[in-house]
Design a protein around this motif. Structure first.
Motif, PDB file in Angstrom:
ATOM      1  N   LEU A  41      32.581  35.025  31.113  1.00  0.00           N
ATOM      2  CA  LEU A  41      33.164  33.792  31.626  1.00  0.00           C
ATOM      3  C   LEU A  41      34.677  33.966  31.694  1.00  0.00           C
ATOM      4  N   ASP A  42      35.236  33.708  32.852  1.00  0.00           N
ATOM      5  CA  ASP A  42      36.678  33.856  33.026  1.00  0.00           C
ATOM      6  C   ASP A  42      37.200  32.675  33.828  1.00  0.00           C
ATOM      7  N   ILE A  43      38.425  32.282  33.490  1.00  0.00           N
ATOM      8  CA  ILE A  43      39.073  31.193  34.223  1.00  0.00           C
ATOM      9  C   ILE A  43      40.389  31.723  34.770  1.00  0.00           C
ATOM     10  N   GLU A  44      40.514  31.751  36.077  1.00  0.00           N
ATOM     11  CA  GLU A  44      41.730  32.232  36.726  1.00  0.00           C
ATOM     12  C   GLU A  44      42.631  31.060  37.091  1.00  0.00           C
ATOM     13  N   GLY A  45      43.928  31.293  36.968  1.00  0.00           N
ATOM     14  CA  GLY A  45      44.899  30.246  37.295  1.00  0.00           C
ATOM     15  C   GLY A  45      45.462  29.550  36.076  1.00  0.00           C
TER      16      GLY A  45
ATOM     17  N   LYS B  73      43.887  31.091  27.590  1.00  0.00           N
ATOM     18  CA  LYS B  73      42.555  30.937  28.181  1.00  0.00           C
ATOM     19  C   LYS B  73      41.524  30.511  27.141  1.00  0.00           C
ATOM     20  N   LYS B  74      41.680  31.011  25.914  1.00  0.00           N
ATOM     21  CA  LYS B  74      40.725  30.667  24.860  1.00  0.00           C
ATOM     22  C   LYS B  74      40.688  29.164  24.624  1.00  0.00           C
ATOM     23  N   LYS B  75      41.846  28.532  24.735  1.00  0.00           N
ATOM     24  CA  LYS B  75      41.925  27.088  24.516  1.00  0.00           C
ATOM     25  C   LYS B  75      41.133  26.324  25.576  1.00  0.00           C
ATOM     26  N   ILE B  76      41.209  26.784  26.814  1.00  0.00           N
ATOM     27  CA  ILE B  76      40.482  26.128  27.900  1.00  0.00           C
ATOM     28  C   ILE B  76      38.988  26.412  27.794  1.00  0.00           C
ATOM     29  N   ILE B  77      38.646  27.666  27.471  1.00  0.00           N
ATOM     30  CA  ILE B  77      37.225  28.024  27.358  1.00  0.00           C
ATOM     31  C   ILE B  77      36.559  27.255  26.221  1.00  0.00           C
ATOM     32  N   LYS B  78      37.326  26.946  25.158  1.00  0.00           N
ATOM     33  CA  LYS B  78      36.765  26.184  24.039  1.00  0.00           C
ATOM     34  C   LYS B  78      36.355  24.771  24.439  1.00  0.00           C
TER      35      LYS B  78
ATOM     36  N   ARG C 274      19.368  41.240  37.384  1.00  0.00           N
ATOM     37  CA  ARG C 274      19.435  39.778  37.381  1.00  0.00           C
ATOM     38  C   ARG C 274      18.980  39.212  36.023  1.00  0.00           C
ATOM     39  N   THR C 275      19.580  39.774  34.980  1.00  0.00           N
ATOM     40  CA  THR C 275      19.356  39.256  33.633  1.00  0.00           C
ATOM     41  C   THR C 275      20.654  38.724  33.028  1.00  0.00           C
ATOM     42  N   ASN C 276      21.784  39.083  33.619  1.00  0.00           N
ATOM     43  CA  ASN C 276      23.087  38.633  33.130  1.00  0.00           C
ATOM     44  C   ASN C 276      23.876  37.973  34.260  1.00  0.00           C
ATOM     45  N   MET C 277      24.616  36.932  33.883  1.00  0.00           N
ATOM     46  CA  MET C 277      25.416  36.180  34.848  1.00  0.00           C
ATOM     47  C   MET C 277      26.889  36.277  34.462  1.00  0.00           C
ATOM     48  N   PHE C 278      27.737  36.378  35.461  1.00  0.00           N
ATOM     49  CA  PHE C 278      29.183  36.418  35.260  1.00  0.00           C
ATOM     50  C   PHE C 278      29.793  35.260  36.054  1.00  0.00           C
ATOM     51  N   ILE C 279      30.519  34.403  35.359  1.00  0.00           N
ATOM     52  CA  ILE C 279      31.084  33.202  35.982  1.00  0.00           C
ATOM     53  C   ILE C 279      32.598  33.332  36.033  1.00  0.00           C
ATOM     54  N   VAL C 280      33.173  33.074  37.191  1.00  0.00           N
ATOM     55  CA  VAL C 280      34.627  33.062  37.357  1.00  0.00           C
ATOM     56  C   VAL C 280      35.011  31.708  37.952  1.00  0.00           C
ATOM     57  N   ILE C 281      35.888  30.990  37.248  1.00  0.00           N
ATOM     58  CA  ILE C 281      36.367  29.681  37.698  1.00  0.00           C
ATOM     59  C   ILE C 281      37.821  29.827  38.115  1.00  0.00           C
ATOM     60  N   ASN C 282      38.146  29.291  39.273  1.00  0.00           N
ATOM     61  CA  ASN C 282      39.508  29.380  39.784  1.00  0.00           C
ATOM     62  C   ASN C 282      40.101  27.977  39.839  1.00  0.00           C
ATOM     63  N   ILE C 283      41.252  27.791  39.170  1.00  0.00           N
ATOM     64  CA  ILE C 283      41.895  26.473  39.124  1.00  0.00           C
ATOM     65  C   ILE C 283      43.355  26.586  39.538  1.00  0.00           C
ATOM     66  N   SER C 284      43.941  25.444  39.848  1.00  0.00           N
ATOM     67  CA  SER C 284      45.381  25.357  40.116  1.00  0.00           C
ATOM     68  C   SER C 284      45.955  24.293  39.195  1.00  0.00           C
TER      69      SER C 284
END
Length: 751
Positions: free
Chosen positions: A179-183, A189-194, A241-251
């Motif tokens: 899980l990753d959050i760009e922007g 990032k840890k604070k947002i992911i929490k 198709r056993t693992n998922m990778f999520i990328v969120i892009n924000i401004s």
């Protein structure tokens, strides 16, 4: 001649049509039935044999037949010449069997529990779609994102029986690998992911994911980033198709501070009060939640004054300077709303006046939302109402609204028999009859018999909360209580008997302030005194002084929302009791008690509460000591938990001055219909009692003059007539040899 012939023909046609529409029904026929019993349909039909046919009646019958849920369509025919009325129905298929194929991860039983469609029922398209959606959601919420479902319904045309087969292709269980959050710039990032519940090693749930995105947005907008935007998100998978990778892009956008804060259009609420209601100030970081909180406070202030249609239009001007936003609140007050008629709906056994006298708002007055809220609280505080919901109804005038209080009565009375245990009385049995709404008049009656090795108790109490329909209560009581008492280290050192009667009248000064005046005559006797402590007890009290005649006065301020389980508000009490002197009896003393209790809601339904109590008793006249049975004792279930009552805190023969402080933090465990019926509590207690005022010592310790403290936890049970408490207390300042913990099972709240 032609005109005459035309008139005759028209007359016969009109007569035939009228006859056809109002002829007598000779027979009712249900045509098209295959699986539904005829009597089930006939029970829904109002037009029966012998009644007059009417098109309005058939329309109503068609509606009733369709509401049975067995049919797709109903048509009607009426033969005026024979009087036969025929309802031609088109049955829905009868579900004979529902089966599942392809399911490996979950049993058929688990999938059936998700199905709204049931065997031996009739097919419904909306239920079919709901079932398919629920099963699909069930799989996907457990990680089977690729799951898809095909459904094969088959119908036997001969008997209209249906078989439904769900063919499930489960696919792989997919876990979140990354899980990753760009922007993210301004925070780690840890604070947002929490903030998210969607995390690696968990399965992906669409509803949870959408909630997480909203949580991130709220966080940013409450921390100055009012231009925050969610741009996009992507989800990729590994080859298996056993693992998922999520990328969120924000401004994030700019971080804003507050510039000028203004408001306009207010006249009913003056500027001074408006400033108190606005929770934001110039220079603060922009916080969307505080802006909304301020607006909500303004709405409530106007609603309390009857301006229910007030509108607030906020504007945000970012101006020319980067990072500064000016906020303007444009208020349109509109007109005051007045109360038209007030109705009470839902009463079964309760007299309407019992509810009406608790309603603070009256017909013709300004419709104050605050008074409505307080009226609902007062109705709940009667103790026998399960629910009370106010409803505002429009009238022909925009500034007049009718009000309905929809109430649901609970169980006002009950007979209970049971057994309990406390560290004071050990095992106790009881039989009790309580009624909170006697004769539907709101009167309370309590009959109690308690029995045990250390306690015998007979009590009767009757209360009329509105005596002679006046704003005052009257309580009459009689009791006969016998208890074994401990003294110092001696268990069952003596017996104490109290037999008495009392009368109390309590006029209410206002909604929050009440007075209470009472008279008590009591005969107290100490007997069966153990020889090892007889001299000590005789020195501590005059055994010949056993008749107490006393009066009391009390003033109470009470703003608690629900007296049986408060979540907000406070209660302040000051009590003064005088015994003897001109009142008679042979015991003379003055006793005063002050208590302050506060309740604060925190989050959800967690409640933090504080209590501080203090008391003082002194003899007067020709009496130089206070009877041992009237002194203050600390410990036990109602003061400092974790210590044995009477024998471990303070002087062994009681004190003339005491103080106790309690802190409790309660949290719900089980709730039903908006009320908590089972809750837990953590508590801290501290207190002490002293034989002389000069002995008072507010330091913690194990000495007789020290304060003692204890911690613990408990369970609270809500019953229809009283709360039950089960507490475990652990003393923090025990002497060597004392038990460190105590269990208590008692009735009522600590404060």
């Amino acid at each position: 001649m032609k005109k005459l012939l035309f008139s005759v023909i028209f007359f016969f046609l009109f007569t035939a049509a009228a006859f056809a529409d109002s002829g007598v029904i000779s027979q009712v026929i249900i045509d098209g039935l295959q699986n539904v019993k005829q009597r089930a349909v006939m029970s829904a039909v109002s037009l029966k044999k012998g009644k007059l046919y009417s098109s309005d009646g058939t329309r109503e019958d068609i509606r009733s037949i369709l509401e049975l849920g067995f049919f797709d369509n109903v048509e009607v025919r009426f033969d005026g010449s024979s009087g036969k009325l025929t309802y031609e129905v088109s049955e829905k298929p009868y579900i004979e069997k529902i089966s599942f194929k392809g399911n490996k991860e979950f049993t058929e039983g688990k999938l059936r529990s998700q199905s709204v469609l049931k065997e031996k029922d009739y097919y419904d398209l909306s239920k079919f779609e709901e079932t398919k959606s629920k099963i699909l959601t069930y799989y996907r919420d457990r990680g089977f994102i690729d799951c898809y479902i095909e459904v094969y319904p088959t119908v036997n045309s001969e008997n209209n029986h249906m078989t439904i087969t769900f063919l499930i292709t489960e696919g792989n269980k997919i876990s979140i690998k990354g899980l990753d959050i760009e922007g993210v710039i301004s925070f780690k990032k840890k604070k947002i992911i929490k903030l998210m519940k969607t995390k690696p090693k968990k399965v992906f749930k669409e509803e949870t994911y959408q909630t997480d995105l909203r949580s991130i947005e709220v966080f940013y907008k409450n921390n100055g980033f009012m231009d925050y935007k969610f741009i996009t998100s992507s989800m990729t998978y590994n080859d298996e198709r056993t693992n998922m990778f999520i990328v969120i892009n924000i401004s994030e956008g700019l971080k804003y501070h507050l510039g000028n804060i203004s408001y306009e259009g207010n006249s009913a609420v003056n500027d001074r009060n408006m400033r108190k209601l606005i929770k934001i100030k110039t220079g603060d970081v922009f916080d969307q939640s505080k802006v909304y909180e301020s607006m909500q406070g303004i709405y409530e202030a106007y609603s309390d004054k009857g301006y229910l249609n007030t509108m607030i239009d906020p504007s945000f001007d970012k101006g020319e300077k980067d990072g500064i936003v000016d906020i303007g609140l444009a208020i349109t007050e509109n007109s005051v709303v007045y109360v038209g008629n007030i109705y009470v709906d839902g009463l079964v056994s309760t007299k309407e006046k019992v509810i009406r006298r608790e309603i603070l708002i009256k017909e013709g007055q300004v419709l104050s939302a605050g008074k409505v809220r307080r009226s609902v609280e007062r109705i709940y505080n009667l103790g026998f109402m399960e629910s009370a919901e106010p409803q505002i109804l429009p009238t022909g005038s925009s500034d007049i609204m009718d009000m309905v209080f929809n109430v649901t009565e609970g169980k006002p009375g009950m007979i209970t028999a049971g057994a309990g245990y406390s560290s004071v009385d050990y095992f106790v049995g009881s039989v009790q009859f309580q009624h909170m709404n006697l004769f539907g008049l709101g009167q309370r009656l309590n009959l109690l018999w308690e029995f045990g090795a250390r306690r015998q108790n007979y009590e009767i109490d009757w209360t009329d909360p509105w005596i002679f329909n006046k704003n005052a209560s009257l309580t009459l009581s009689a009791y006969n209580i016998e208890r074994k008492r401990d003294y110092a280290s001696t268990t069952d050192a003596y017996k104490e008997s109290r037999v008495g009667v009392s009368a109390r009248i309590g006029p209410r000064v206002s909604d929050y302030i009440g007075l209470l005046f009472g008279y008590t005559y009591e005969h107290v006797r100490l007997f069966d005194i153990d020889s090892s402590v007889r001299n000590d007890i005789e020195a501590a009290t005059d055994l010949s002084k056993d008749r107490t005649s006393s009066v009391m006065g009390q003033v109470v301020y009470d703003s608690r929302d629900y007296i049986f389980d408060p979540s907000r508000g406070n209660r302040q009490l000051l009590n003064m009791q005088i015994a003897g002197g001109p009142l008679g009896g042979n015991v003379n003393y003055v006793k005063s008690i002050a208590r302050s209790s506060w309740f604060f809601p925190t989050f959800w339904r967690f409640v933090l509460s504080f209590n501080l109590s203090a008391g003082y008793i002194a003899p007067y006249g020709d009496q130089d000591t206070v009877p041992i049975y009237e002194k203050f004792y600390i410990g036990g279930a109602d003061t400092v938990r974790g210590y044995k009552y009477r024998t471990e805190v303070g002087p062994v023969d009681g004190g003339i001055f005491m103080t106790v402080a309690n802190v409790e933090y309660k949290f719900p465990i089980v709730s039903e219909k908006g009320r908590t019926i089972l809750q837990g509590a953590f508590f801290y207690d501290i207190g002490g009692t002293w034989a002389k005022t000069e002995d008072v010592d507010f330091s913690l310790g194990t000495g007789e003059k020290n304060l003692r403290s204890g911690v613990g936890f408990g369970i609270r049970f809500a019953t229809p007539v009283f709360p039950l408490r089960l507490d475990w207390g652990y003393g923090l300042n025990h002497k060597e040899g004392e038990a460190l913990q105590q269990f208590y099972f008692t009735i009522g709240n600590v404060f």
